[in-house]
Write a protein that holds these residues in place. Sequence first.
Motif, PDB file in Angstrom:
ATOM      1  N   ALA A  21       0.814  -1.211   0.000  1.00  0.00           N
ATOM      2  CA  ALA A  21       0.000   0.000   0.000  1.00  0.00           C
ATOM      3  C   ALA A  21       0.849   1.263   0.000  1.00  0.00           C
ATOM      4  O   ALA A  21       0.521   2.250  -0.670  1.00  0.00           O
ATOM      5  CB  ALA A  21      -0.953  -0.006   1.185  1.00  0.00           C
ATOM      6  N   ALA A  22       1.946   1.249   0.740  1.00  0.00           N
ATOM      7  CA  ALA A  22       2.784   2.445   0.816  1.00  0.00           C
ATOM      8  C   ALA A  22       3.411   2.761  -0.540  1.00  0.00           C
ATOM      9  O   ALA A  22       3.466   3.919  -0.966  1.00  0.00           O
ATOM     10  CB  ALA A  22       3.865   2.249   1.879  1.00  0.00           C
ATOM     11  N   THR A  23       3.884   1.718  -1.228  1.00  0.00           N
ATOM     12  CA  THR A  23       4.487   1.923  -2.548  1.00  0.00           C
ATOM     13  C   THR A  23       3.446   2.402  -3.546  1.00  0.00           C
ATOM     14  O   THR A  23       3.672   3.340  -4.314  1.00  0.00           O
ATOM     15  CB  THR A  23       5.133   0.621  -3.049  1.00  0.00           C
ATOM     16  OG1 THR A  23       6.118   0.193  -2.105  1.00  0.00           O
ATOM     17  CG2 THR A  23       5.788   0.824  -4.407  1.00  0.00           C
ATOM     18  N   PHE A  24       2.278   1.744  -3.540  1.00  0.00           N
ATOM     19  CA  PHE A  24       1.207   2.144  -4.460  1.00  0.00           C
ATOM     20  C   PHE A  24       0.814   3.598  -4.214  1.00  0.00           C
ATOM     21  O   PHE A  24       0.625   4.376  -5.152  1.00  0.00           O
ATOM     22  CB  PHE A  24       0.001   1.226  -4.274  1.00  0.00           C
ATOM     23  CG  PHE A  24      -1.118   1.501  -5.229  1.00  0.00           C
ATOM     24  CD1 PHE A  24      -1.127   0.927  -6.492  1.00  0.00           C
ATOM     25  CD2 PHE A  24      -2.159   2.357  -4.885  1.00  0.00           C
ATOM     26  CE1 PHE A  24      -2.156   1.186  -7.389  1.00  0.00           C
ATOM     27  CE2 PHE A  24      -3.191   2.631  -5.776  1.00  0.00           C
ATOM     28  CZ  PHE A  24      -3.183   2.042  -7.034  1.00  0.00           C
ATOM     29  N   GLY A  28       1.315   6.405  -6.954  1.00  0.00           N
ATOM     30  CA  GLY A  28       0.082   7.026  -7.416  1.00  0.00           C
ATOM     31  C   GLY A  28       0.110   8.534  -7.237  1.00  0.00           C
ATOM     32  O   GLY A  28      -0.290   9.286  -8.142  1.00  0.00           O
ATOM     33  N   HIS A  29       0.576   8.991  -6.090  1.00  0.00           N
ATOM     34  CA  HIS A  29       0.656  10.432  -5.851  1.00  0.00           C
ATOM     35  C   HIS A  29       1.594  11.093  -6.863  1.00  0.00           C
ATOM     36  O   HIS A  29       1.299  12.166  -7.398  1.00  0.00           O
ATOM     37  CB  HIS A  29       1.143  10.699  -4.435  1.00  0.00           C
ATOM     38  CG  HIS A  29       0.118  10.397  -3.382  1.00  0.00           C
ATOM     39  ND1 HIS A  29       0.373  10.521  -2.027  1.00  0.00           N
ATOM     40  CD2 HIS A  29      -1.160   9.986  -3.470  1.00  0.00           C
ATOM     41  CE1 HIS A  29      -0.713  10.193  -1.348  1.00  0.00           C
ATOM     42  NE2 HIS A  29      -1.643   9.856  -2.204  1.00  0.00           N
TER      43      HIS A  29
END
Length: 506
Positions: A21-24, A28-29
Amino acid sequence: MTKTERGANTSTRRTPLDMDAATFRALGHRLVDDVAAFLETLPARPVTRSQPPSGVREALGLGGPLPEHGTDPAALLEGTAPLLFENSLFNGHPRFYGYITSSPAPIGILGELLAAAINANVGPFVLSPAATEIESETVRWIAEFIGYPADCGGLLVSGGNMANMVCFLAARAAKADWNVREQGLAGGGGRTLRVYCSSETHTWISKAADLAGLGTAGIRFIPTDSELRLDIDRLRRQIEADAAGGDLPFLVVGTAGSVSTGAIDPLAAIAAVCREHDLWFHVDGAYGGFAAAVPDAPAALRDLVSADSIAVDPHKWLYAPLEAGCALVRRPEALRDAFTYHPPYYHFGEQATNYVDYGPQNSRGFRALKVWLALRHAGAAGYRAMISEDMALSRAMAAAVDRHPELQLVSQSLSITTFRYVPADLRSTAGESSTERHLDTLNRTLLDRIQKAGEVFVSNAVVNDRYALRACIVNFHTAQSDVEALPETVAELGRVIDAELRALRL
């Protein structure tokens, strides 16, 4: 193990496509920031860099073998985004007038991300409960917007070609007096199914006749009048002659905004002919259908309400990102009659919509979300205003073209303006064969140069046997200044090309 314990199980399978989730979130940001910066700088970019295929492949670094091992996703996105920003044609550019493809609404761009995350297969209801109901509401809202019965049937498809084909197949199933789905065309005892349309109808009609088994020889192309509208008297005579000869006329197509000039067929008169002969009346409104909601649009558009089916394209005048077409059919059961092989489906005691039974696709993406979000974002009033503004800008473009001493206005309808470059010293001989040959070559060459230059992007049309340049505005980024810049941009290139062509003749 209790239900709570099963839900708390944290064991996971790790695969090469996993992303925590942190990488995504971080990627994404970063990508959203890059896209926002691109959209902000788009007006200052060329519409296209017009590279040959080999140049595009070289710029993108294509041509290598399939990689055996993976690449860090951050590097992939960081490298790919600028390559796309530098090597694409941008239909969202305020000076893109080439084809009827709109600038993408930002809410639609974000809607595509959300739809991809849900990854709904909007075929059977059981696989897509929320997506199915949102699509149903989107179809209803589209019908409401253009004045069509809100209880009609319909579905979202890839674009105008497919929307028209869905309606074509619904008409074939409804009007063949044998079970054409089971027995094919041979079940008609040698009779030819006939479809009628104007000579200005989009090429989807040829594809549809081919794929439906009629063959393109089953199409009767009816000549048009001086305003490029279907000739009603010739239509009636052709239908009567075919019926007398043993053929089975079944479908008439009226165009609500032709792709070349925005011409609108006499829809009310076509509807009367169809009622008289018990034919299916279909309106190709892929381009112009949504303008029926606008008070200052041609009144003839509002006659599409009498059609048995209509095709419209949200990725045209609803500014949805590609792909988004919509087929509307007055009787919802006509779609099931044409496509289903299953009994009606009930879920929780209610009849559910299974879109797999309403069109040719089984696996279907969640196209409706971006359209539904945008309809809620802008509202009907917002859309009426934007469409009206696009048409007003086209009229302003036509006026600017008409004022220019080296441009000749050919036509203006809806948001399409056609014109050609005519050197001032040739105006008096326009129409003579030698001058027309020169003007034809000049404007063909001019189109190529304009598209390659990248400052503006137009396409072409042949209007009453004259080759013309064509500018269509379905773009909420286009402004008055963009319209006013077009005439002199075209004329500057036209002068250069005219001089080159004359020098070759010396």
